[in-house]
Design a protein around this motif. Structure first.
Motif, PDB file in Angstrom:
ATOM      1  N   ALA A 258     108.186  55.043  17.050  1.00  0.00           N
ATOM      2  CA  ALA A 258     107.768  55.215  18.441  1.00  0.00           C
ATOM      3  C   ALA A 258     108.850  55.969  19.212  1.00  0.00           C
ATOM      4  N   PRO A 259     108.483  56.956  20.010  1.00  0.00           N
ATOM      5  CA  PRO A 259     109.486  57.754  20.729  1.00  0.00           C
ATOM      6  C   PRO A 259     110.152  56.937  21.825  1.00  0.00           C
ATOM      7  N   PRO A 260     111.325  57.362  22.296  1.00  0.00           N
ATOM      8  CA  PRO A 260     111.966  56.679  23.426  1.00  0.00           C
ATOM      9  C   PRO A 260     111.017  56.605  24.621  1.00  0.00           C
ATOM     10  N   LEU A 261     111.056  55.489  25.314  1.00  0.00           N
ATOM     11  CA  LEU A 261     110.176  55.258  26.447  1.00  0.00           C
ATOM     12  C   LEU A 261     110.976  55.464  27.725  1.00  0.00           C
ATOM     13  N   ALA A 262     110.606  56.448  28.519  1.00  0.00           N
ATOM     14  CA  ALA A 262     111.342  56.760  29.744  1.00  0.00           C
ATOM     15  C   ALA A 262     110.895  55.829  30.859  1.00  0.00           C
ATOM     16  N   CYS A 263     111.742  54.888  31.215  1.00  0.00           N
ATOM     17  CA  CYS A 263     111.399  53.942  32.272  1.00  0.00           C
ATOM     18  C   CYS A 263     112.648  53.188  32.708  1.00  0.00           C
ATOM     19  N   VAL A 264     112.518  52.440  33.785  1.00  0.00           N
ATOM     20  CA  VAL A 264     113.543  51.501  34.219  1.00  0.00           C
ATOM     21  C   VAL A 264     113.007  50.102  33.976  1.00  0.00           C
ATOM     22  N   PRO A 265     113.700  49.269  33.207  1.00  0.00           N
ATOM     23  CA  PRO A 265     113.211  47.898  33.010  1.00  0.00           C
ATOM     24  C   PRO A 265     112.985  47.202  34.342  1.00  0.00           C
ATOM     25  N   TRP A 266     111.857  46.546  34.463  1.00  0.00           N
ATOM     26  CA  TRP A 266     111.546  45.776  35.673  1.00  0.00           C
ATOM     27  C   TRP A 266     112.601  44.711  35.875  1.00  0.00           C
ATOM     28  N   ASP A 267     112.944  44.463  37.128  1.00  0.00           N
ATOM     29  CA  ASP A 267     113.943  43.455  37.450  1.00  0.00           C
ATOM     30  C   ASP A 267     113.475  42.683  38.675  1.00  0.00           C
ATOM     31  N   PRO A 268     113.394  41.360  38.612  1.00  0.00           N
ATOM     32  CA  PRO A 268     112.869  40.611  39.753  1.00  0.00           C
ATOM     33  C   PRO A 268     113.700  40.769  41.020  1.00  0.00           C
ATOM     34  N   GLN A 269     115.019  40.885  40.876  1.00  0.00           N
ATOM     35  CA  GLN A 269     115.850  41.077  42.066  1.00  0.00           C
ATOM     36  C   GLN A 269     115.542  42.397  42.740  1.00  0.00           C
ATOM     37  N   VAL A 270     115.431  43.448  41.952  1.00  0.00           N
ATOM     38  CA  VAL A 270     115.109  44.758  42.512  1.00  0.00           C
ATOM     39  C   VAL A 270     113.709  44.737  43.117  1.00  0.00           C
ATOM     40  N   ALA A 271     112.776  44.090  42.411  1.00  0.00           N
ATOM     41  CA  ALA A 271     111.407  44.018  42.905  1.00  0.00           C
ATOM     42  C   ALA A 271     111.334  43.326  44.254  1.00  0.00           C
ATOM     43  N   LEU A 272     112.174  42.357  44.481  1.00  0.00           N
ATOM     44  CA  LEU A 272     112.206  41.651  45.763  1.00  0.00           C
ATOM     45  C   LEU A 272     112.920  42.442  46.848  1.00  0.00           C
ATOM     46  N   GLY A 273     113.536  43.560  46.459  1.00  0.00           N
ATOM     47  CA  GLY A 273     114.259  44.325  47.449  1.00  0.00           C
ATOM     48  C   GLY A 273     115.601  43.713  47.768  1.00  0.00           C
ATOM     49  N   ALA A 274     116.126  42.854  46.852  1.00  0.00           N
ATOM     50  CA  ALA A 274     117.402  42.199  47.109  1.00  0.00           C
ATOM     51  C   ALA A 274     118.547  43.141  46.754  1.00  0.00           C
ATOM     52  N   ALA A 275     119.603  43.092  47.520  1.00  0.00           N
ATOM     53  CA  ALA A 275     120.767  43.939  47.277  1.00  0.00           C
ATOM     54  C   ALA A 275     121.965  43.054  46.970  1.00  0.00           C
ATOM     55  N   ALA A 276     122.750  43.492  45.992  1.00  0.00           N
ATOM     56  CA  ALA A 276     123.998  42.794  45.638  1.00  0.00           C
ATOM     57  C   ALA A 276     123.758  41.312  45.378  1.00  0.00           C
ATOM     58  N   GLY A 277     122.653  41.019  44.753  1.00  0.00           N
ATOM     59  CA  GLY A 277     122.377  39.635  44.370  1.00  0.00           C
ATOM     60  C   GLY A 277     121.978  38.744  45.529  1.00  0.00           C
ATOM     61  N   ALA A 278     121.633  39.332  46.682  1.00  0.00           N
ATOM     62  CA  ALA A 278     121.231  38.507  47.825  1.00  0.00           C
ATOM     63  C   ALA A 278     119.978  37.718  47.480  1.00  0.00           C
ATOM     64  N   ARG A 279     119.866  36.532  48.042  1.00  0.00           N
ATOM     65  CA  ARG A 279     118.745  35.649  47.752  1.00  0.00           C
ATOM     66  C   ARG A 279     117.849  35.550  48.969  1.00  0.00           C
ATOM     67  N   VAL A 280     116.547  35.613  48.709  1.00  0.00           N
ATOM     68  CA  VAL A 280     115.583  35.592  49.797  1.00  0.00           C
ATOM     69  C   VAL A 280     115.425  34.195  50.362  1.00  0.00           C
ATOM     70  N   GLY A 281     115.349  33.198  49.506  1.00  0.00           N
ATOM     71  CA  GLY A 281     115.181  31.823  49.955  1.00  0.00           C
ATOM     72  C   GLY A 281     116.287  30.956  49.398  1.00  0.00           C
ATOM     73  N   THR A 282     116.653  29.916  50.104  1.00  0.00           N
ATOM     74  CA  THR A 282     117.709  29.035  49.634  1.00  0.00           C
ATOM     75  C   THR A 282     117.292  27.590  49.817  1.00  0.00           C
ATOM     76  N   ASP A 283     117.943  26.704  49.057  1.00  0.00           N
ATOM     77  CA  ASP A 283     117.738  25.268  49.212  1.00  0.00           C
ATOM     78  C   ASP A 283     116.274  24.866  49.087  1.00  0.00           C
ATOM     79  N   ALA A 284     115.573  25.476  48.151  1.00  0.00           N
ATOM     80  CA  ALA A 284     114.171  25.122  47.944  1.00  0.00           C
ATOM     81  C   ALA A 284     113.962  24.693  46.505  1.00  0.00           C
TER      82      ALA A 284
END
Length: 535
Positions: A258-284
């Motif tokens: 199979a040829p190389p697949l051009a893509c960026v692996p999905w990442d939940p932090q990136v998908a949430l729009g979080a920067a530098a590991g920021a967390r959207v919700g806390t203490d839940a």
């Protein structure tokens, strides 16, 4: 640009910002992979896929299993065979642009992927051409395809079948054929001779063996988690059978071609729009119903909640568990509550706890089996009683993809938002939606989405969850009551990460409100019992 920052979508389709971001940041990924397709349902795709996973793992490969489509059960066998969570690839639910990124995400730490197809190779979303079919996903992954053919009661005619599937779509990378349910060595030889003029590689021929069958019930195979010991034994025997009858060296070479697949692996932090590991919700702490009654989870949904800062606490309602401590949100997934209704009814303390949590306004998402559990009863057995409805099993199957519009706001979902989902059940809930209970039946375009300002206080508020559309028809379905959304619709949050972020925030807010209420009660109690000061 982060894919989590796009404005709310109005067409129910995955975010195009995510697609643009992925194209701008893509890179070639060397991901060995092979797709196991079939001529139709029931030809042995799951047998072959699970056997390949087990056999290749026994040879030292770190295999990742994937399932095309919205199936929860087959991935449970992939999980058991590979020792890694099985994952889904559904181009309708997530959008075509997310298939490669989700695949690459699931491949982290794996050396080879086995992707099990759905139905026949070219069967997809009804009335939408190739969308969400095995062929569609295979082309998106640029993956070679192995076709499973049920060869029982046929010989030379398989050549016509293979020829048709091989030439129907030249963009599909047809790599070989596997014959299943072969009667004898002579039968296998006839099949090989039949396709030899086509120049098609024959990976192998599997004989009929009823010992390798997996028991079924109304929604398909019995999930692996409900029969783990027997399933492990079957998977081991399947792996041994495929190692004997299939050319595993050839399968491995095909996967690595199979040829190389051009893509960026999905990442939940990136998908949430979080920067530098920021967390959207806390203490839940979000309680997640698990066990045999509630096992239908998309792995990415849970990963998004964790990336949003939530702590996920699993519990099994069928084993006498109670809600995990400090729960301020609840996920009740689909599964088979109808098969465990007696155990669920017997756990009265948990049913009472869930009813209390719902009454307090905590965010509660109940999908399909979770909906049944929140009803007053299921086939006459008492359930949680959160919803003024009764559930029963029927002989009629409701199945298919849905375009959905939220009719009533929840703490994590605005009224009017459009998503894509799917239904798959043999049960009925009476009434079918909250607007029927409220005295006005919601039907078609006459129903207007209601936002939170239109809803009454908790305890008296009840509305329909979704307006579902499919093949020109539409109907209201499900319930929203306070912080509860309960419906038959299953959704994949990788396409709608804002839902996970909103749910985590709502759970954090519920926890803060509970803490504040407890603090107020303590202060009030202290004032009431203050010791008089001597004068």
């Amino acid at each position: 640009m982060s894919p989590g920052n796009e404005a709310q979508r109005n067409a129910g389709q995955p975010s195009q910002a995510g697609a643009r971001w992925a194209r701008a940041n893509c890179r070639p990924c060397d991901l060995p992979r092979v797709v196991v397709a079939g001529t139709g349902s029931g030809v042995g795709k799951t047998t072959v896929a699970c056997g390949l996973i087990a056999a290749l793992c026994a040879r030292g490969e770190r295999v990742q299993g994937f399932k095309v489509g919205p199936d929860y059960i087959d991935p449970s066998y992939h999980t058991l065979a590979a020792g890694r969570p099985g994952r889904n690839l559904d181009a309708f639910l997530s959008g075509a642009e997310l298939i490669a990124p989700l695949f690459a995400h699931g491949m982290r730490g794996a050396s080879l992927a086995v992707v099990e197809g759905v139905m026949g190779m070219f069967d997809g979303a009804s009335g939408r051409g190739e969308l969400a079919s095995t062929a569609h996903v295979a082309k998106l992954l640029r993956a070679p395809v192995l076709l499973v053919v049920d060869a029982a009661a046929t010989a030379r005619s398989v050549a016509a079948i293979v020829h048709g599937f091989r030439t129907f779509d030249p963009q599909v990378k047809f790599a070989g054929v596997i014959f299943n349910r072969v009667g004898s060595e002579h039968h296998a030889q006839l099949l090989r001779e039949a396709v030899e003029p086509l120049g098609v590689a024959v990976i192998g021929a599997l004989p009929r063996d009823p010992r390798l069958a997996t028991p079924e019930r109304h929604l398909g195979l019995i999930p692996a988690g409900e029969r783990a010991a027997a399933a492990r034994r079957t998977l081991r025997e399947l792996g041994e059978a495929l190692a004997h009858h299939l050319d595993l060296e050839l399968v491995t070479r095909i996967a690595r071609s199979a040829p190389p697949l051009a893509c960026v692996p999905w990442d939940p932090q990136v998908a949430l729009g979080a920067a530098a590991g920021a967390r959207v919700g806390t203490d839940a702490t979000i309680a997640v119903a698990a066990g045999p009654a509630f096992s239908f989870h998309y792995r990415e949904n849970l990963e998004l909640l964790e990336a949003a800062g939530a702590e996920l606490a699993p519990f099994d309602p069928t084993r006498g568990d109670t809600l995990p401590p400090d729960s301020s949100g609840l996920l009740l997934a689909g599964g088979f509550p109808e098969c465990y209704a007696e155990e669920l009814a017997a756990n009265a303390p948990l049913r009472a706890e869930i009813a209390t949590l719902c009454a307090q306004g905590a965010p509660v998402l109940a999908e399909c089996g979770g909906l049944l559990y929140l009803c007053e009863s299921l086939d006459g057995r008492p359930m949680c009683g959160v919803l003024p409805a009764r559930a029963r099993m029927s002989e009629r199957l409701t199945l298919g993809y849905r375009e959905a519009t939220a009719l009533t706001a929840t703490p994590w979902l605005t009224a009017g938002q459009k998503v894509r989902g799917h239904e798959f059940h043999y049960s009925r809930v009476e009434p079918a939606s909250g607007d029927v209970v409220g005295g006005r039946e919601a039907r078609g375009r006459g129903v207007r989405a209601r936002d939170s300002r239109e809803r009454e206080g908790r305890g008296s508020s009840l509305g329909a969850a979704w307006l579902l559309r499919s093949r020109g028809r539409e109907r209201a379905e499900g319930f929203v009551a306070g912080g509860v959304q309960a419906s038959y619709l299953h959704t994949h949050w990788a396409a709608y990460p804002e839902l996970a972020a909103g749910f985590a925030r709502a759970a954090a807010a519920a926890r803060a409100a509970t803490a504040a209420s407890a603090g107020d009660a303590t202060t009030s109690s202290a004032r009431t019992h203050r010791t008089p000061v001597a004068r």
